[in-house]
Design a protein around this motif. Structure first.
Motif, short mmCIF file in Angstrom:
data_model
loop_
_atom_site.label_atom_id
_atom_site.label_comp_id
_atom_site.label_asym_id
_atom_site.label_seq_id
_atom_site.Cartn_x
_atom_site.Cartn_y
_atom_site.Cartn_z
N GLU A 10 0.79 -1.21 0.12
CA GLU A 10 -0.06 -0.06 0.02
C GLU A 10 0.93 1.15 0.11
OE1 GLU A 10 -3.56 1.54 -0.63
OE2 GLU A 10 -3.20 -0.73 -0.13
N SER A 11 1.98 1.23 0.65
CA SER A 11 2.89 2.37 0.64
C SER A 11 3.54 2.74 -0.49
CB SER A 11 3.79 2.23 1.69
OG SER A 11 4.38 1.13 1.67
N SER A 12 3.58 1.64 -1.42
CA SER A 12 4.39 1.81 -2.51
C SER A 12 3.44 2.32 -3.70
CB SER A 12 5.05 0.45 -3.23
OG SER A 12 3.83 -0.26 -3.46
N ARG A 13 2.40 2.23 -3.76
CA ARG A 13 1.38 2.87 -4.51
C ARG A 13 1.29 4.49 -4.23
NH1 ARG A 13 -3.71 -1.17 -4.87
NH2 ARG A 13 -2.67 -2.80 -5.74
N SER A 14 1.01 5.37 -5.54
CA SER A 14 0.95 6.60 -5.19
C SER A 14 -0.71 6.88 -4.30
CB SER A 14 0.94 7.32 -6.58
OG SER A 14 0.25 8.68 -6.69
N GLN A 15 -0.34 7.88 -3.63
CA GLN A 15 -1.54 8.30 -2.46
C GLN A 15 -2.60 9.05 -3.44
OE1 GLN A 15 -2.10 6.80 0.34
NE2 GLN A 15 -0.18 5.83 -0.15
N SER A 16 -2.32 9.64 -4.59
CA SER A 16 -3.49 10.57 -5.18
C SER A 16 -3.80 9.50 -6.57
CB SER A 16 -2.73 11.67 -5.66
OG SER A 16 -1.62 11.50 -6.89
N THR A 17 -4.91 9.51 -6.63
CA THR A 17 -5.59 8.78 -8.01
C THR A 17 -6.43 9.74 -8.68
OG1 THR A 17 -7.65 8.14 -6.79
CG2 THR A 17 -5.74 6.65 -6.85
N THR A 18 -6.10 9.55 -10.14
CA THR A 18 -6.93 10.55 -11.01
C THR A 18 -8.01 9.48 -11.83
OG1 THR A 18 -4.84 11.78 -11.19
CG2 THR A 18 -6.48 11.93 -13.07
N PRO A 19 -8.93 9.89 -12.08
CA PRO A 19 -9.96 9.13 -12.77
C PRO A 19 -9.47 8.89 -14.09
CG PRO A 19 -11.04 10.86 -11.57
CD PRO A 19 -9.65 11.03 -11.43
N LEU A 20 -10.04 7.91 -14.79
CA LEU A 20 -9.40 7.40 -16.27
C LEU A 20 -9.64 8.45 -17.10
CD1 LEU A 20 -8.06 5.39 -18.00
CD2 LEU A 20 -9.90 4.02 -18.06
N LYS A 21 -11.11 9.07 -17.15
CA LYS A 21 -11.45 9.99 -18.08
C LYS A 21 -10.54 11.26 -17.97
CE LYS A 21 -15.72 12.81 -19.33
NZ LYS A 21 -14.89 13.65 -19.84
N GLU A 22 -10.29 11.61 -16.82
CA GLU A 22 -9.41 12.88 -16.85
C GLU A 22 -8.04 12.65 -17.48
OE1 GLU A 22 -8.94 14.62 -12.96
OE2 GLU A 22 -10.98 14.54 -12.38
N VAL A 23 -7.65 11.42 -17.32
CA VAL A 23 -6.25 10.93 -18.06
C VAL A 23 -6.44 11.07 -19.33
CG1 VAL A 23 -4.46 9.20 -18.14
CG2 VAL A 23 -5.33 9.82 -15.75
N PHE A 24 -7.73 10.20 -19.92
CA PHE A 24 -7.67 10.06 -21.38
C PHE A 24 -8.09 11.61 -21.78
CE2 PHE A 24 -10.80 9.31 -25.03
CZ PHE A 24 -9.45 8.33 -25.77
N ASP A 25 -8.72 12.39 -21.24
CA ASP A 25 -8.99 13.78 -21.97
C ASP A 25 -7.51 14.59 -21.88
OD1 ASP A 25 -11.89 13.50 -22.21
OD2 ASP A 25 -12.18 14.50 -20.09
N LYS A 26 -6.79 14.31 -20.72
CA LYS A 26 -5.42 15.11 -20.84
C LYS A 26 -4.60 14.53 -21.90
CE LYS A 26 -2.33 17.86 -19.07
NZ LYS A 26 -2.50 19.35 -19.08
N TYR A 27 -4.59 13.09 -22.25
CA TYR A 27 -3.96 12.69 -23.47
C TYR A 27 -4.49 13.24 -24.48
CZ TYR A 27 -2.38 8.91 -26.56
OH TYR A 27 -1.94 8.33 -27.73
#
Length: 107
Positions: A10-27
Motif C-alpha cells: 500500500e505504501s508503494s502506490r501513489s496516494q493520489s489517484t486520477t479518474p481514467l476520464k481525466e487522464v484520457f482527456d489530458k492525453y
C-alpha cells in the motif's frame, strides 16, 4: 516459515489517484487529438444521434473542419434533412456538449 513480502504494498502506490476520464482527456489534449476524437465520435454514434431510419439510409457521414458531411441514398430524405438543418445541428452539438458542427453538406 518463510513469509514472502508482497511485491506491491500500500505504501508503494501513489496516494493520489486520477479518474481514467481525466487522464484520457489530458492525453487527447496533449497530443492535439481532441478535435479528431470528437469528429470520429459523431461518425460512430450517428445512429444514436439521428435514429435508425435515417442511419440506415446514410451511406457516409464524417466531420471535417466543423462541417458535417452526409451522403444519403434517398433524394426525398436528403430534401427533408436540408429543411431540418438547424435541428440536426442542435442534435449533434447537444450530443457533443459543445459547438463542434457549424454547417452541414449533403452529397
Amino acid at each position: 516459515m518463510n513469509k514472502r513480502k508482497p511485491r506491491f504494498t500500500e505504501s508503494s502506490r501513489s496516494q493520489s489517484t486520477t479518474p481514467l476520464k481525466e487522464v484520457f482527456d489530458k492525453y487527447l489534449e496533449v497530443y492535439r487529438l481532441k478535435e479528431r476524437f470528437d469528429e470520429t465520435y459523431v461518425t460512430a454514434h450517428w445512429e444514436k444521434i439521428m435514429g435508425k431510419p435515417i442511419a440506415s439510409r446514410t451511406v457516409s457521414v464524417f466531420v471535417k473542419g466543423n462541417v458535417l458531411y452526409v451522403q444519403l441514398d434517398s433524394a426525398p430524405l436528403r430534401e427533408e434533412l436540408v429543411r431540418a438543418r438547424n435541428k440536426i445541428l442542435k442534435l449533434v452539438n447537444a450530443e457533443m456538449g459543445k459547438d463542434l458542427v457549424r454547417d452541414i453538406v449533403y452529397f
